[in-house]
Design a protein around this motif. Sequence first.
Motif, mmCIF file in Angstrom:
data_model
loop_
_atom_site.group_PDB
_atom_site.id
_atom_site.type_symbol
_atom_site.label_atom_id
_atom_site.label_comp_id
_atom_site.label_asym_id
_atom_site.label_seq_id
_atom_site.Cartn_x
_atom_site.Cartn_y
_atom_site.Cartn_z
ATOM 1 N N ALA A 222 -24.445 -61.178 27.869
ATOM 2 C CA ALA A 222 -23.800 -61.295 29.176
ATOM 3 C C ALA A 222 -23.478 -59.940 29.800
ATOM 4 C CB ALA A 222 -22.506 -62.107 29.048
ATOM 5 N N ALA A 223 -23.101 -58.967 28.989
ATOM 6 C CA ALA A 223 -22.587 -57.733 29.576
ATOM 7 C C ALA A 223 -22.779 -56.546 28.645
ATOM 8 C CB ALA A 223 -21.106 -57.884 29.927
ATOM 9 N N VAL A 224 -22.826 -55.383 29.251
ATOM 10 C CA VAL A 224 -22.775 -54.095 28.558
ATOM 11 C C VAL A 224 -21.496 -53.394 29.019
ATOM 12 C CG1 VAL A 224 -23.818 -51.804 28.351
ATOM 13 C CG2 VAL A 224 -25.260 -53.852 28.294
ATOM 14 N N PHE A 225 -20.632 -53.032 28.081
ATOM 15 C CA PHE A 225 -19.371 -52.353 28.382
ATOM 16 C C PHE A 225 -19.508 -50.878 28.011
ATOM 17 C CE2 PHE A 225 -17.780 -56.536 28.775
ATOM 18 C CZ PHE A 225 -16.491 -56.508 29.272
ATOM 19 N N LEU A 226 -19.340 -49.984 28.986
ATOM 20 C CA LEU A 226 -19.462 -48.554 28.753
ATOM 21 C C LEU A 226 -18.355 -47.799 29.478
ATOM 22 C CD1 LEU A 226 -23.301 -48.055 29.397
ATOM 23 C CD2 LEU A 226 -22.188 -48.458 27.200
ATOM 24 N N GLU A 227 -17.755 -46.828 28.816
ATOM 25 C CA GLU A 227 -16.876 -45.886 29.479
ATOM 26 C C GLU A 227 -17.741 -44.790 30.126
ATOM 27 O OE1 GLU A 227 -13.292 -44.988 26.613
ATOM 28 O OE2 GLU A 227 -15.087 -45.540 25.479
ATOM 29 N N PRO A 228 -17.389 -44.309 31.311
ATOM 30 C CA PRO A 228 -18.144 -43.194 31.892
ATOM 31 C C PRO A 228 -18.206 -42.000 30.941
ATOM 32 C CG PRO A 228 -16.730 -44.177 33.544
ATOM 33 C CD PRO A 228 -16.356 -44.820 32.239
ATOM 34 N N VAL A 229 -17.060 -41.612 30.381
ATOM 35 C CA VAL A 229 -16.983 -40.641 29.299
ATOM 36 C C VAL A 229 -16.280 -41.332 28.143
ATOM 37 C CG1 VAL A 229 -16.025 -38.432 28.520
ATOM 38 C CG2 VAL A 229 -16.947 -38.647 30.842
ATOM 39 N N GLN A 230 -16.963 -41.439 27.007
ATOM 40 C CA GLN A 230 -16.418 -42.214 25.890
ATOM 41 C C GLN A 230 -15.253 -41.472 25.246
ATOM 42 O OE1 GLN A 230 -19.209 -44.150 23.212
ATOM 43 N NE2 GLN A 230 -17.880 -43.709 21.468
ATOM 44 N N ASN A 231 -14.135 -42.161 25.136
ATOM 45 C CA ASN A 231 -12.916 -41.580 24.581
ATOM 46 C C ASN A 231 -13.016 -41.378 23.072
ATOM 47 O OD1 ASN A 231 -10.207 -41.009 23.864
ATOM 48 N ND2 ASN A 231 -9.700 -43.181 23.852
ATOM 49 N N SER A 232 -13.081 -42.466 22.337
ATOM 50 C CA SER A 232 -13.095 -42.396 20.878
ATOM 51 C C SER A 232 -14.379 -41.721 20.410
ATOM 52 C CB SER A 232 -12.979 -43.806 20.291
ATOM 53 O OG SER A 232 -12.915 -43.765 18.896
#
Length: 459
Positions: A222-232
């Motif tokens: 259903a979806a791809v979840f991405l941070e613009p800049v990955q925190n962890s």
Amino acid sequence: MTTADKPRTATPTAETAARHLWTHFDRLGNDRPVPVITRGEGAYIYDDQDRRILDGLSGLFVVQTGHGRRELAEVSARQAETLGFFPVWGYATPPAAELAERLAHLAPGDLNRVFFTTGGGEAVESAWKLAKQYYKLTGKPAKHKVISRAIAYHGTPQGALAITGVPKMKRDFEPLTPGGFRAANTNAYRNPQFDGDPEAFGRWAADRIEEAILFEGPDTVAAVFLEPVQNSGGCLTPPPGYFERVREICDRHDVLLVSDEVICAFGRHGTTFACDKFGYVPDIITCAKGMTSGYSPIGAMIASDRVVEPFLAPKVSFPHGYTFGGHPVAAAVALANLDLMERERLNERVLQREQAFGDTLRKLLDLPIVGDVRGDGYFWAVELVKDKQTRETFNAEERERLVRGFLPGALLDNGLYCRPDDRGDVVVQLAPPLTCGQAEFDEIEQILRQTFVEATSLI
């Protein structure tokens, strides 16, 4: 005597906290006094012994406009006197309606519908539920899975935790909500085979997302979840062309692209929404933290017209909500905070100063313990290594001694609040208020240098 050896005195508040306060992401059996922060002013916080400490993390990537902003407190008081609470469960309040309109105008593309929560994890949870129901309403009920990235953190609720890619954060709570799957992240430092060719690395990393979609079956994702800049993992920035390719992949397989901007939105990278800076338009944005600079809790999920369209049909509802979502006081504070950021041109200031911040932190690369400095905007990480030439990281015992034993207390005692983290490799993260300038950058670098030199004796 190193900083770690200096005695610390427990105040009455610290003793009370040790007995009764369940501190988050913490060990209750710590033998050190609980640090107690009593007030804040600008970029600085003060503890219960009146020590002045530079807030190098904006609280928790939150306090964009700095501490002690009287105008935000005054707005909160005025709104509480007018209407202290009313839910948005089929109703509206003037602050919630105005804030929704403001965010819709600030968001890219046709992301015009705002669903309020009280924090970032709830926003991520809401986005997954929205994606699942969207595909049920559009005749593709098997599409329910989510692809996210290795080591990525997306929140603590059961659904958001299933999207999170940090195994040790999930073990104690399994079994989780089914449907979360992982692809490679964009850690260029740990992929040296692409040194000198960031475009090739971007294509490779994006293609790993398509590989995961194809492996699970596009009819189930259903979806791809991405941070613009990955925190962890330590401020993992997107290589050139990465998000353009991810957008193409999601469109090719009819998968929603969710930009998780709980940390990255509201000026952290010099734009209201970081997806604008990195050149892509998602289907859904999740955000929170900096929306109010922490003066009141709020979060939001912002959805595109395409995603909202099937919910406009007669007798269709989204059976989901939170008591305090869109709280009128929080919404009023958010509006005032956005006004303040515009008036002081904080986005522009971040864009003007981000290079100087990065250059100042890169001075630390002369230390043998510093392997990499990376980031964007006012969001940076310093990766610590055991061997600079081989990029060897620390073993479990060394991490325990360094990340949980020495660094948190030593940094604070030396006058800097920031975040040592080893959910991936060992990093120290910096995200100061957006009001900071070169004087604060220099202070951060000097305190980090002093602390890292002390830390070298521990490994």
